[in-house]
Motif scaffolding. Structure first.
Motif, PDB file in Angstrom:
ATOM      1  N   LYS A 119     -65.420 182.962 -10.538  1.00  0.00           N
ATOM      2  CA  LYS A 119     -64.299 183.071 -11.480  1.00  0.00           C
ATOM      3  C   LYS A 119     -64.413 182.008 -12.566  1.00  0.00           C
ATOM      4  O   LYS A 119     -64.176 182.288 -13.741  1.00  0.00           O
ATOM      5  N   GLU A 120     -64.780 180.791 -12.177  1.00  0.00           N
ATOM      6  CA  GLU A 120     -64.919 179.709 -13.157  1.00  0.00           C
ATOM      7  C   GLU A 120     -66.030 180.020 -14.158  1.00  0.00           C
ATOM      8  O   GLU A 120     -65.869 179.820 -15.369  1.00  0.00           O
ATOM      9  N   LYS A 153     -67.172 182.975 -14.957  1.00  0.00           N
ATOM     10  CA  LYS A 153     -66.713 184.104 -15.788  1.00  0.00           C
ATOM     11  C   LYS A 153     -65.806 183.605 -16.912  1.00  0.00           C
ATOM     12  O   LYS A 153     -65.921 184.034 -18.056  1.00  0.00           O
ATOM     13  N   GLU A 154     -64.892 182.689 -16.583  1.00  0.00           N
ATOM     14  CA  GLU A 154     -63.971 182.132 -17.575  1.00  0.00           C
ATOM     15  C   GLU A 154     -64.732 181.361 -18.647  1.00  0.00           C
ATOM     16  O   GLU A 154     -64.425 181.453 -19.835  1.00  0.00           O
ATOM     17  N   GLU A 155     -65.760 180.606 -18.239  1.00  0.00           N
ATOM     18  CA  GLU A 155     -66.552 179.843 -19.201  1.00  0.00           C
ATOM     19  C   GLU A 155     -67.322 180.773 -20.134  1.00  0.00           C
ATOM     20  O   GLU A 155     -67.441 180.502 -21.321  1.00  0.00           O
ATOM     21  N   THR A 199     -66.513 183.876 -20.998  1.00  0.00           N
ATOM     22  CA  THR A 199     -65.663 184.679 -21.861  1.00  0.00           C
ATOM     23  C   THR A 199     -64.905 183.851 -22.899  1.00  0.00           C
ATOM     24  O   THR A 199     -64.164 184.410 -23.698  1.00  0.00           O
ATOM     25  N   LYS A 200     -65.068 182.549 -22.890  1.00  0.00           N
ATOM     26  CA  LYS A 200     -64.379 181.706 -23.882  1.00  0.00           C
ATOM     27  C   LYS A 200     -64.977 181.883 -25.247  1.00  0.00           C
ATOM     28  O   LYS A 200     -66.043 182.098 -25.526  1.00  0.00           O
TER      29      LYS A 200
END
Length: 50
Positions: A42-43, A45-47, A49-50
């Motif tokens: 999840k982390e 993925k978040e990085e 998609t930023k």
């Protein structure tokens, strides 16, 4: 990517380091390792998609 590799190493090492004596204990260890991998994914993925 480094976090993903560390999580995978933890998943492999966790059951060995915990030295659980029962199948139930091993199941808990594997579950905890899976949660670590999921959180890391999840982390990442978040990085991305930023």
């Amino acid at each position: 990517m480094k976090k993903v590799m560390m999580a995978l190493i933890a998943v492999v090492a966790l059951p060995t380091l915990a030295a659980c004596n029962t199948i139930e204990g091993m199941g808990k260890d594997v579950k905890a390792g899976g949660q670590a991998v999921e959180e890391t994914a999840k982390e990442v993925k978040e990085e991305i998609t930023k």
